[in-house]
Design a protein around this motif. Structure first.
Motif, PDB file in Angstrom:
ATOM      1  N   SER A 287      55.437  -0.572   3.396  1.00 35.58           N
ATOM      2  CA  SER A 287      56.248  -0.723   2.197  1.00 35.58           C
ATOM      3  C   SER A 287      57.675  -1.080   2.573  1.00 35.58           C
ATOM      4  O   SER A 287      58.131  -0.806   3.682  1.00 35.58           O
ATOM      5  CB  SER A 287      56.230   0.583   1.400  1.00 35.58           C
ATOM      6  OG  SER A 287      57.252   0.594   0.428  1.00 35.58           O
ATOM      7  N   GLY A 288      58.400  -1.665   1.633  1.00 37.22           N
ATOM      8  CA  GLY A 288      59.805  -1.938   1.863  1.00 37.22           C
ATOM      9  C   GLY A 288      60.689  -0.735   1.632  1.00 37.22           C
ATOM     10  O   GLY A 288      61.864  -0.761   1.971  1.00 37.22           O
TER      11      GLY A 288
ATOM     12  N   TRP B 151      50.675   4.846  -3.040  1.00 33.04           N
ATOM     13  CA  TRP B 151      51.055   3.448  -2.809  1.00 33.04           C
ATOM     14  C   TRP B 151      49.873   2.674  -2.235  1.00 33.04           C
ATOM     15  O   TRP B 151      49.498   1.610  -2.735  1.00 33.04           O
ATOM     16  CB  TRP B 151      52.251   3.412  -1.856  1.00 33.04           C
ATOM     17  CG  TRP B 151      52.624   2.058  -1.336  1.00 33.04           C
ATOM     18  CD1 TRP B 151      53.311   1.081  -1.997  1.00 33.04           C
ATOM     19  CD2 TRP B 151      52.323   1.531  -0.042  1.00 33.04           C
ATOM     20  NE1 TRP B 151      53.459  -0.020  -1.194  1.00 33.04           N
ATOM     21  CE2 TRP B 151      52.869   0.230   0.013  1.00 33.04           C
ATOM     22  CE3 TRP B 151      51.674   2.026   1.072  1.00 33.04           C
ATOM     23  CZ2 TRP B 151      52.762  -0.579   1.143  1.00 33.04           C
ATOM     24  CZ3 TRP B 151      51.563   1.228   2.198  1.00 33.04           C
ATOM     25  CH2 TRP B 151      52.096  -0.054   2.229  1.00 33.04           C
ATOM     26  N   PHE B 152      49.262   3.230  -1.217  1.00 33.40           N
ATOM     27  CA  PHE B 152      48.105   2.600  -0.572  1.00 33.40           C
ATOM     28  C   PHE B 152      46.911   2.558  -1.525  1.00 33.40           C
ATOM     29  O   PHE B 152      46.220   1.538  -1.642  1.00 33.40           O
ATOM     30  CB  PHE B 152      47.756   3.379   0.697  1.00 33.40           C
ATOM     31  CG  PHE B 152      46.425   3.044   1.299  1.00 33.40           C
ATOM     32  CD1 PHE B 152      46.304   2.036   2.235  1.00 33.40           C
ATOM     33  CD2 PHE B 152      45.286   3.739   0.930  1.00 33.40           C
ATOM     34  CE1 PHE B 152      45.072   1.719   2.793  1.00 33.40           C
ATOM     35  CE2 PHE B 152      44.052   3.435   1.477  1.00 33.40           C
ATOM     36  CZ  PHE B 152      43.947   2.418   2.412  1.00 33.40           C
ATOM     37  N   ALA B 153      46.676   3.652  -2.237  1.00 33.65           N
ATOM     38  CA  ALA B 153      45.480   3.773  -3.061  1.00 33.65           C
ATOM     39  C   ALA B 153      45.437   2.766  -4.201  1.00 33.65           C
ATOM     40  O   ALA B 153      44.356   2.389  -4.661  1.00 33.65           O
ATOM     41  CB  ALA B 153      45.374   5.191  -3.628  1.00 33.65           C
TER      42      ALA B 153
ATOM     43  N   SER C  30      56.623  -6.265   2.353  1.00 32.02           N
ATOM     44  CA  SER C  30      57.217  -7.514   2.816  1.00 32.02           C
ATOM     45  C   SER C  30      56.246  -8.436   3.534  1.00 32.02           C
ATOM     46  O   SER C  30      56.575  -9.591   3.802  1.00 32.02           O
ATOM     47  CB  SER C  30      58.405  -7.204   3.737  1.00 32.02           C
ATOM     48  OG  SER C  30      59.412  -6.536   3.023  1.00 32.02           O
ATOM     49  N   LEU C  31      55.062  -7.958   3.874  1.00 28.91           N
ATOM     50  CA  LEU C  31      54.072  -8.796   4.549  1.00 28.91           C
ATOM     51  C   LEU C  31      52.900  -9.150   3.632  1.00 28.91           C
ATOM     52  O   LEU C  31      51.885  -9.672   4.093  1.00 28.91           O
ATOM     53  CB  LEU C  31      53.550  -8.088   5.804  1.00 28.91           C
ATOM     54  CG  LEU C  31      54.583  -7.789   6.886  1.00 28.91           C
ATOM     55  CD1 LEU C  31      53.935  -7.079   8.065  1.00 28.91           C
ATOM     56  CD2 LEU C  31      55.264  -9.063   7.357  1.00 28.91           C
ATOM     57  N   ALA C  32      53.032  -8.877   2.336  1.00 24.85           N
ATOM     58  CA  ALA C  32      51.906  -9.061   1.422  1.00 24.85           C
ATOM     59  C   ALA C  32      51.451 -10.509   1.343  1.00 24.85           C
ATOM     60  O   ALA C  32      50.254 -10.786   1.187  1.00 24.85           O
ATOM     61  CB  ALA C  32      52.274  -8.549   0.028  1.00 24.85           C
ATOM     62  N   SER C  33      52.382 -11.464   1.422  1.00 18.86           N
ATOM     63  CA  SER C  33      51.997 -12.872   1.334  1.00 18.86           C
ATOM     64  C   SER C  33      51.466 -13.411   2.655  1.00 18.86           C
ATOM     65  O   SER C  33      50.885 -14.501   2.688  1.00 18.86           O
ATOM     66  CB  SER C  33      53.194 -13.721   0.884  1.00 18.86           C
ATOM     67  OG  SER C  33      53.644 -13.334  -0.392  1.00 18.86           O
ATOM     68  N   LEU C  34      51.685 -12.675   3.725  1.00 15.16           N
ATOM     69  CA  LEU C  34      51.237 -13.110   5.049  1.00 15.16           C
ATOM     70  C   LEU C  34      49.939 -12.439   5.464  1.00 15.16           C
ATOM     71  O   LEU C  34      49.018 -13.098   5.968  1.00 15.16           O
ATOM     72  CB  LEU C  34      52.324 -12.814   6.086  1.00 15.16           C
ATOM     73  CG  LEU C  34      52.051 -13.281   7.519  1.00 15.16           C
ATOM     74  CD1 LEU C  34      51.989 -14.810   7.580  1.00 15.16           C
ATOM     75  CD2 LEU C  34      53.134 -12.756   8.470  1.00 15.16           C
ATOM     76  N   TYR C  35      49.833 -11.117   5.231  1.00 12.37           N
ATOM     77  CA  TYR C  35      48.659 -10.361   5.670  1.00 12.37           C
ATOM     78  C   TYR C  35      47.914  -9.654   4.546  1.00 12.37           C
ATOM     79  O   TYR C  35      46.865  -9.061   4.774  1.00 12.37           O
ATOM     80  CB  TYR C  35      49.074  -9.313   6.711  1.00 12.37           C
ATOM     81  CG  TYR C  35      49.589  -9.884   8.009  1.00 12.37           C
ATOM     82  CD1 TYR C  35      48.956 -10.944   8.631  1.00 12.37           C
ATOM     83  CD2 TYR C  35      50.724  -9.336   8.622  1.00 12.37           C
ATOM     84  CE1 TYR C  35      49.428 -11.464   9.834  1.00 12.37           C
ATOM     85  CE2 TYR C  35      51.206  -9.841   9.827  1.00 12.37           C
ATOM     86  CZ  TYR C  35      50.556 -10.904  10.418  1.00 12.37           C
ATOM     87  OH  TYR C  35      51.026 -11.411  11.610  1.00 12.37           O
ATOM     88  N   GLY C  36      48.452  -9.650   3.324  1.00 14.89           N
ATOM     89  CA  GLY C  36      47.796  -8.981   2.216  1.00 14.89           C
ATOM     90  C   GLY C  36      48.400  -7.626   1.906  1.00 14.89           C
ATOM     91  O   GLY C  36      49.450  -7.241   2.431  1.00 14.89           O
ATOM     92  N   LEU C  37      47.741  -6.891   1.042  1.00 15.22           N
ATOM     93  CA  LEU C  37      48.188  -5.567   0.618  1.00 15.22           C
ATOM     94  C   LEU C  37      47.811  -4.509   1.648  1.00 15.22           C
ATOM     95  O   LEU C  37      46.998  -4.746   2.548  1.00 15.22           O
ATOM     96  CB  LEU C  37      47.556  -5.218  -0.731  1.00 15.22           C
ATOM     97  CG  LEU C  37      47.858  -6.174  -1.891  1.00 15.22           C
ATOM     98  CD1 LEU C  37      46.945  -5.878  -3.071  1.00 15.22           C
ATOM     99  CD2 LEU C  37      49.317  -6.068  -2.307  1.00 15.22           C
ATOM    100  N   ALA C  38      48.373  -3.310   1.480  1.00 14.47           N
ATOM    101  CA  ALA C  38      48.035  -2.210   2.392  1.00 14.47           C
ATOM    102  C   ALA C  38      46.548  -1.880   2.324  1.00 14.47           C
ATOM    103  O   ALA C  38      45.910  -1.601   3.344  1.00 14.47           O
ATOM    104  CB  ALA C  38      48.865  -0.977   2.047  1.00 14.47           C
ATOM    105  N   ALA C  39      45.984  -1.910   1.118  1.00 17.48           N
ATOM    106  CA  ALA C  39      44.559  -1.595   0.965  1.00 17.48           C
ATOM    107  C   ALA C  39      43.672  -2.593   1.688  1.00 17.48           C
ATOM    108  O   ALA C  39      42.532  -2.270   2.045  1.00 17.48           O
ATOM    109  CB  ALA C  39      44.195  -1.564  -0.523  1.00 17.48           C
ATOM    110  N   ASP C  40      44.181  -3.808   1.921  1.00 19.15           N
ATOM    111  CA  ASP C  40      43.413  -4.824   2.641  1.00 19.15           C
ATOM    112  C   ASP C  40      43.343  -4.542   4.139  1.00 19.15           C
ATOM    113  O   ASP C  40      42.562  -5.174   4.851  1.00 19.15           O
ATOM    114  CB  ASP C  40      44.041  -6.205   2.435  1.00 19.15           C
ATOM    115  CG  ASP C  40      43.992  -6.664   0.992  1.00 19.15           C
ATOM    116  OD1 ASP C  40      43.014  -6.331   0.302  1.00 19.15           O
ATOM    117  OD2 ASP C  40      44.935  -7.357   0.555  1.00 19.15           O
ATOM    118  N   GLN C  41      44.169  -3.620   4.620  1.00 18.52           N
ATOM    119  CA  GLN C  41      44.254  -3.371   6.058  1.00 18.52           C
ATOM    120  C   GLN C  41      43.296  -2.282   6.535  1.00 18.52           C
ATOM    121  O   GLN C  41      43.029  -2.163   7.729  1.00 18.52           O
ATOM    122  CB  GLN C  41      45.687  -2.952   6.434  1.00 18.52           C
ATOM    123  CG  GLN C  41      46.779  -3.806   5.827  1.00 18.52           C
ATOM    124  CD  GLN C  41      46.600  -5.285   6.102  1.00 18.52           C
ATOM    125  OE1 GLN C  41      46.329  -5.690   7.238  1.00 18.52           O
ATOM    126  NE2 GLN C  41      46.740  -6.105   5.066  1.00 18.52           N
TER     127      GLN C  41
END
Length: 654
Positions: A244-245, A255-257, A263-274
């Motif tokens: 998160s920023g 936040w994750f749930a 700041s990396l959402a457009s590059l790597y996706g959301l936290a849930a995607d990780q």
């Protein structure tokens, strides 16, 4: 700096994981023989038998556990059960009055980490009912309101298992709290037992990890790890993790749930995607591992399907990326700025680099140009965070921070050049601000400076949000785009609301594996901007006045809904009274129905509840005296709705 390095290195080495894949605190689990003589803490046996009572047990009700039962629970928890008053009780006449502490709460607490580290506090005051606010000369009495009756300071899985079993077996309302960074009233509840996961802050870097279709580096960390702590671990291990920023948010909580943007959402996706694997304790008190190979229903639901409803997450294993640099630039635009005031200094700082216009129409023309550029920001895998502030009649300010992950200075400058060309073509003499490489005091993607505890300053406010995920189609049709800017202008200029916009592009393509099997709201995948209307309500409003103000805010929200038909909303910054919240927060493609099945399968007792979470429509908070509740506050008894209610248990309807 050396002392900070030493402190964090000790932190990292002391909380390593165990060989079996669990973090150290997860190895301490409740055994059946430990509760053989304590029915209140026992695991369920046989077919689930939900309580027939219409309402949850409540202090003073016949079914509320006795003092001896609470003492027995505390003994089983090795003293981890807390019965804590609200911090502001120190400001009110009585045995807890403390002038020094009250002065700290009023004048200094918001510039420290106090509220994040407090077991009972949340960062928004209205869910508690605004019944115990810090003030040097407070009016009225301090009541517990929506704060929980008891809190379990969880430091092991066993603590959480006992709390879950006790609440389920005694029909006690259960809530989950991490940092308390909550704007929807989901981290507290009157007459509840709260599980405080804040101290589950272990971290382990896994240079080589293989599971299912993934093979590569990963990180395993506890539910209570805060973002600033995660940033430090990135620096120590020379890695990048999607975060998160805002540094005081839990890296693995609500936040994750609900997706988790950053700041990396457009590059790597959301936290849930990780997430590659999630460790969770379900309503039966059992600690499970969820991934694509086992408990896949939970693995799906816990990645974007909302928190506080399927179980208590204890840790998560996520993808790790190589270290990257992050470039940043800021743009400030002001229209007829008023004399400096405390309000302006708080909400809209005017800097020496501010670009000025002296005409309202020209200001909104500049907004039109910048907001059109958001699509370019997203399509090139970058993000922005911006605010439009109403400062008075015909007076506004705008500020934005654009972050460019994995770009050089020249690449970022080339990307920005068309924006300033458009400004110039429209007659604006706006000067580009310098691009700077972020230091780790802001974000962890470059530099070597560690953030020292206690981390960022955080305060409380009576904040209300209404958000929308603005779809790509709004940028692809000029007429719709102009209507979108007009709706935002109406809310800011006429309604007096702050507009907070964040540009992200967490598409399935950038999310990668295993993002396409998550419960993330589909509206995220097609969004260019997450935009929210914000206001801070006066705390002295009556419940009726507060409700009327929310009704007024809805008028301006409706204009935005009209230009984003069928779009979604981000639950963590959404309206607890959102119309059609099931579709807005979870999706209109069958996602909610699928999540509801997981909820029924995994929690047949209806143990986990929070407003606007999956399955929550079966319950509501009722006023204790039949009076009017503060809008969506948790200062009341939790009861089944009229349709669901049956059996014993008293509670008046609103």
């Amino acid at each position: 700096m050396g002392a900070i390095f030493l402190q964090v290195l000790v932190f990292a080495s002391a909380l390593v994981g165990l060989a079996n894949g669990a973090l150290e605190f997860e190895s301490v689990q409740l055994k059946d023989n430990e509760v053989a003589g304590f029915p209140g803490g026992a695991f369920p046996k046989g077919k689930p038998k939900p309580s027939t009572a219409r309402c949850k047990a409540f202090p003073g009700s016949d079914d509320w556990p006795s003092i001896s039962e609470w003492r027995r629970l505390n003994a089983s928890l090795d003293g981890a059960l807390l019965n804590q008053d609200a911090p502001a009780v120190a400001c009110y006449p009585g045995p807890s009055y403390d002038a020094s502490k009250c002065s700290f709460l009023v004048n200094n607490a918001s510039s420290t980490h106090y509220y994040i580290d407090d077991p009972i506090s949340v960062l928004t005051t209205w869910p508690q009912g605004n019944t115990c606010l810090p003030a040097i000369n407070p009016a009225g009495n301090c009541t517990r309101g929506g704060y929980p009756s008891y809190i379990v300071n969880a430091t092991t899985v066993k603590h959480i298992q006992l709390a879950i079993n006790f609440a389920r077996n005694n029909n006690v309302r259960l809530v989950i709290k991490n940092t308390g960074h909550d704007f929807g009233g989901r981290s507290l509840g009157a007459g509840s037992l709260s599980i405080w996961t804040h101290n589950l802050d272990a971290f382990e870097y896994l240079p080589s990890f293989a599971l299912g279709s993934y093979s590569g580096p990963a990180a395993h960390f506890g539910a209570g790890l805060e973002q600033w702590e995660l940033f430090n671990q990135m620096i120590l291990n020379n890695i990048t993790i999607v975060g998160s920023g805002f540094k005081a948010i839990g890296a693995n909580g609500g936040w994750f749930a609900s997706g988790g943007h950053g700041s990396l959402a457009s590059l790597y996706g959301l936290a849930a995607d990780q997430a590659l694997e999630i460790h969770v304790i379900t309503a039966d008190g059992r600690h499970l591992i969820a991934n694509e190979l086992q408990n896949s229903d939970l693995f799906y639901a816990l990645r974007g399907g909302g928190g506080s409803t399927y179980g208590v997450v204890t840790s998560v294993i996520v993808k790790v990326y190589p270290p990257i640099t992050m470039m940043e630039t800021s743009i400030y635009i002001a229209c007829n700025p008023p004399p400096d005031t405390t309000a302006r200094a708080r909400w809209a700082p005017i800097t020496p680099a501010t670009n000025y216009v002296n005409n309202t129409e020209r200001f909104w023309e500049a907004m039109n140009i910048y907001f059109r550029f958001k699509k370019t920001i997203v399509d090139t895998h970058n993000v922005d965070w911006d605010y439009i502030y109403p400062l008075g009649p015909d007076s506004f300010s705008f500020r934005t921070r654009i972050s460019f992950p994995a770009l050089t200075v020249s690449q970022a400058a080339d990307l920005l050049a068309p924006l300033y060309h458009q400004f110039s073509a429209a007659g604006f003499d706006f000067k580009p601000t310098n691009l700077t490489e972020l230091s780790s005091t802001r974000l962890p993607y470059s530099g070597t400076s560690l953030t020292a505890p206690p981390g960022p300053a955080v305060g409380t406010a009576n904040t209300r949000y209404r958000s929308r995920l603005y779809p790509r189609s709004n940028w692809e049709n000029s007429t719709i785009f102009n209507s979108t800017i007009s709706a935002i202008r109406y809310a800011v200029q006429t309604g007096g609301y702050i507009f907070h916009g964040l540009s992200y592009g967490p598409t399935l393509q950038v999310a990668g594996y295993p993002g396409n099997t998550s419960a993330v709201n589909p509206a995220w995948r097609n969004a260019v901007m997450h935009g929210a209307l914000m206001t801070v309500q006066p705390t002295n409003l009556t419940p009726r006045q507060a409700r009327d103000e929310q009704t007024t805010m809805a008028i301006y929200t409706e204009r935005i809904r009209a230009v984003t038909p069928g779009a979604g909303s981000y639950m963590n910054e959404g309206d607890p009274g959102e119309k059609d919240w099931q579709g807005s927060f979870y999706g209109r493609d069958g996602t909610y129905e699928r999540l509801l099945k997981v909820k029924k399968d995994r929690d047949p007792w209806g143990l986990f509840w929070a407003r606007t979470t999956v399955g929550s429509e079966k319950w509501e908070v009722e006023s204790l005296d039949g009076g009017d509740l503060y809008p969506w506050s948790q200062n009341g008894r939790l009861c089944k709705t009229e349709k669901e209610g049956k059996g014993k248990g008293k509670g008046k309807k609103r």
